[in-house]
Motif scaffolding. Structure first.
Motif, PDB file in Angstrom:
ATOM      1  N   LEU A 194     -57.590   4.479  76.080  1.00  0.00           N
ATOM      2  CA  LEU A 194     -57.001   5.158  75.362  1.00  0.00           C
ATOM      3  C   LEU A 194     -56.627   7.001  75.454  1.00  0.00           C
ATOM      4  CD1 LEU A 194     -54.898   3.794  73.833  1.00  0.00           C
ATOM      5  CD2 LEU A 194     -56.894   3.783  71.533  1.00  0.00           C
ATOM      6  N   GLY A 195     -57.461   7.185  76.172  1.00  0.00           N
ATOM      7  CA  GLY A 195     -57.341   8.299  76.363  1.00  0.00           C
ATOM      8  C   GLY A 195     -56.751   8.679  77.520  1.00  0.00           C
ATOM      9  N   ALA A 196     -56.555   7.740  77.868  1.00  0.00           N
ATOM     10  CA  ALA A 196     -56.121   8.365  79.431  1.00  0.00           C
ATOM     11  C   ALA A 196     -55.004   7.643  79.621  1.00  0.00           C
ATOM     12  CB  ALA A 196     -56.153   6.966  80.373  1.00  0.00           C
ATOM     13  N   THR A 197     -54.561   7.387  78.381  1.00  0.00           N
ATOM     14  CA  THR A 197     -52.455   7.451  77.853  1.00  0.00           C
ATOM     15  C   THR A 197     -52.559   9.174  77.531  1.00  0.00           C
ATOM     16  OG1 THR A 197     -53.138   7.134  75.703  1.00  0.00           O
ATOM     17  CG2 THR A 197     -53.047   4.948  77.254  1.00  0.00           C
ATOM     18  N   GLY A 198     -53.228  10.275  77.221  1.00  0.00           N
ATOM     19  CA  GLY A 198     -53.000  11.278  76.275  1.00  0.00           C
ATOM     20  C   GLY A 198     -53.486  11.371  75.295  1.00  0.00           C
ATOM     21  N   ILE A 199     -53.802   9.936  74.646  1.00  0.00           N
ATOM     22  CA  ILE A 199     -54.436  10.713  73.513  1.00  0.00           C
ATOM     23  C   ILE A 199     -55.334  11.600  73.450  1.00  0.00           C
ATOM     24  CG2 ILE A 199     -55.231   9.529  71.289  1.00  0.00           C
ATOM     25  CD1 ILE A 199     -53.802   7.495  71.467  1.00  0.00           C
ATOM     26  N   ASP A 200     -55.463  12.645  72.372  1.00  0.00           N
ATOM     27  CA  ASP A 200     -56.399  14.059  72.501  1.00  0.00           C
ATOM     28  C   ASP A 200     -57.997  13.123  71.777  1.00  0.00           C
ATOM     29  OD1 ASP A 200     -57.874  16.084  72.702  1.00  0.00           O
ATOM     30  OD2 ASP A 200     -57.440  16.808  70.976  1.00  0.00           O
ATOM     31  N   ILE A 201     -59.160  12.498  72.093  1.00  0.00           N
ATOM     32  CA  ILE A 201     -60.025  11.572  71.788  1.00  0.00           C
ATOM     33  C   ILE A 201     -61.291  12.787  71.821  1.00  0.00           C
ATOM     34  CG2 ILE A 201     -62.017   9.894  71.819  1.00  0.00           C
ATOM     35  CD1 ILE A 201     -60.094   7.939  73.145  1.00  0.00           C
ATOM     36  N   VAL A 202     -61.823  13.145  70.197  1.00  0.00           N
ATOM     37  CA  VAL A 202     -62.793  14.317  70.186  1.00  0.00           C
ATOM     38  C   VAL A 202     -63.530  13.470  69.639  1.00  0.00           C
ATOM     39  CG1 VAL A 202     -63.334  15.952  69.053  1.00  0.00           C
ATOM     40  CG2 VAL A 202     -60.735  16.376  70.309  1.00  0.00           C
ATOM     41  N   VAL A 203     -65.290  13.909  70.400  1.00  0.00           N
ATOM     42  CA  VAL A 203     -66.863  14.359  70.393  1.00  0.00           C
ATOM     43  C   VAL A 203     -67.377  15.262  69.161  1.00  0.00           C
ATOM     44  CG1 VAL A 203     -68.535  12.512  70.026  1.00  0.00           C
ATOM     45  CG2 VAL A 203     -67.089  12.181  71.724  1.00  0.00           C
ATOM     46  N   CYS A 204     -67.698  14.387  67.629  1.00  0.00           N
ATOM     47  CA  CYS A 204     -67.948  16.072  67.629  1.00  0.00           C
ATOM     48  C   CYS A 204     -69.124  16.599  67.851  1.00  0.00           C
ATOM     49  CB  CYS A 204     -68.431  15.833  65.488  1.00  0.00           C
ATOM     50  SG  CYS A 204     -69.174  17.470  65.016  1.00  0.00           S
TER      51      CYS A 204
END
Lengths: 133, 118
Positions: free
Chosen positions: B67-77
């Motif tokens: 999903l991240g590879a599609t360009g969505i910003d995925i952030v871990v605190c």
């Protein structure tokens, strides 16, 4: 306050100990207070226990965080509310609530404001986003 | 609509991560924009590449990475991650570690913030 400033409400619905939600949720509030957002915090359900004075976590072997609520006003987190029914259902009164800061001028201690669920519902309807911890 | 998604629970033990994933896929299919995904609390465990589930089960961290590879910003605190031993070395690709300021920006910029967890 500018129209661009977004209203963000935090609800605290879990008991303060037993899970980490309330403690890590407190960290979010302190960080978010540094940003341009109009923040409010509402304690309801078991979340009202987080505001109880005189918590002692020594025997749990866990660092308590009760004292951190005392910096809310210093961090400009001033809109802090308690759901009246949740508080009363748990046998608590305003006297049980801890202090979240002091008045800049009078140095009077400031406590969270006790309000009814209908007022909370009205405030919720005005929020841009609501986060629950 | 611009959506942000917050995930509070770890993988497999709790359905939150699965529900969030399916919600996001459905939202994208409906034409909504995902402003960002933020992992907090035990949610930080969802994106470790050390997980190796049985082959006939879903691979949760790979799914987030795709999903991240599609360009969505995925952030871990970072604060939640450090507490739990999640560091850059163990992260799947297309996911980044950052601070609670990122969560703040998501809450401000998204039209709705949707939280999955207890």
């Amino acid at each position: 306050m500018s129209e661009d400033i977004k209203k963000i409400m935090f609800t605290v619905r879990n008991a303060p100990h037993g899970t980490i939600y309330v403690y890590e949720g407190l960290e979010v509030k302190l960080i978010m207070a540094a940003y341009d957002a109009d923040i409010s915090v509402v304690f309801m359900d078991d979340g009202v226990y987080a505001l109880k004075q005189g918590q002692n976590t020594d025997e749990l072997g866990i660092k308590g965080f009760e004292k951190t609520y005392g910096v809310f006003v210093d961090y400009e987190i001033e809109n802090v509310y308690v759901d009246r029914k949740s508080m009363e259902d748990r046998g608590m009164t305003v006297d049980d609530l801890l202090v979240i800061g002091e008045d800049e001028d009078t140095e009077e201690p400031i406590k969270p404001k006790v309000i009814d669920s209908s007022e909370i519902a009205a405030m919720m309807a005005e929020q841009h986003n609501i986060m629950s911890f | 609509m611009k959506l942000a998604v917050c995930i509070y629970e770890g993988p497999y033990n709790h359905e939150a991560s699965d529900s969030a994933y399916h919600f996001i896929k459905a939202a994208i299919d409906k034409g909504h924009e995902i402003r960002g995904i933020f992992f907090y609390h035990d949610g930080v465990y969802n994106v470790t590449k050390l997980m190796e589930p049985p082959q006939d089960d879903r691979h949760i961290s790979n799914r987030w990475s795709e999903l991240g590879a599609t360009g969505i910003d995925i952030v871990v605190c970072i604060a939640a991650a450090k507490r739990r031993g999640i560091v850059d070395d163990v992260l799947v690709d297309n996911v980044r570690i950052s601070g609670l300021g990122q969560l703040t920006m998501m809450a401000i910029e998204a039209d709705r913030m949707v939280t999955f967890g207890d």
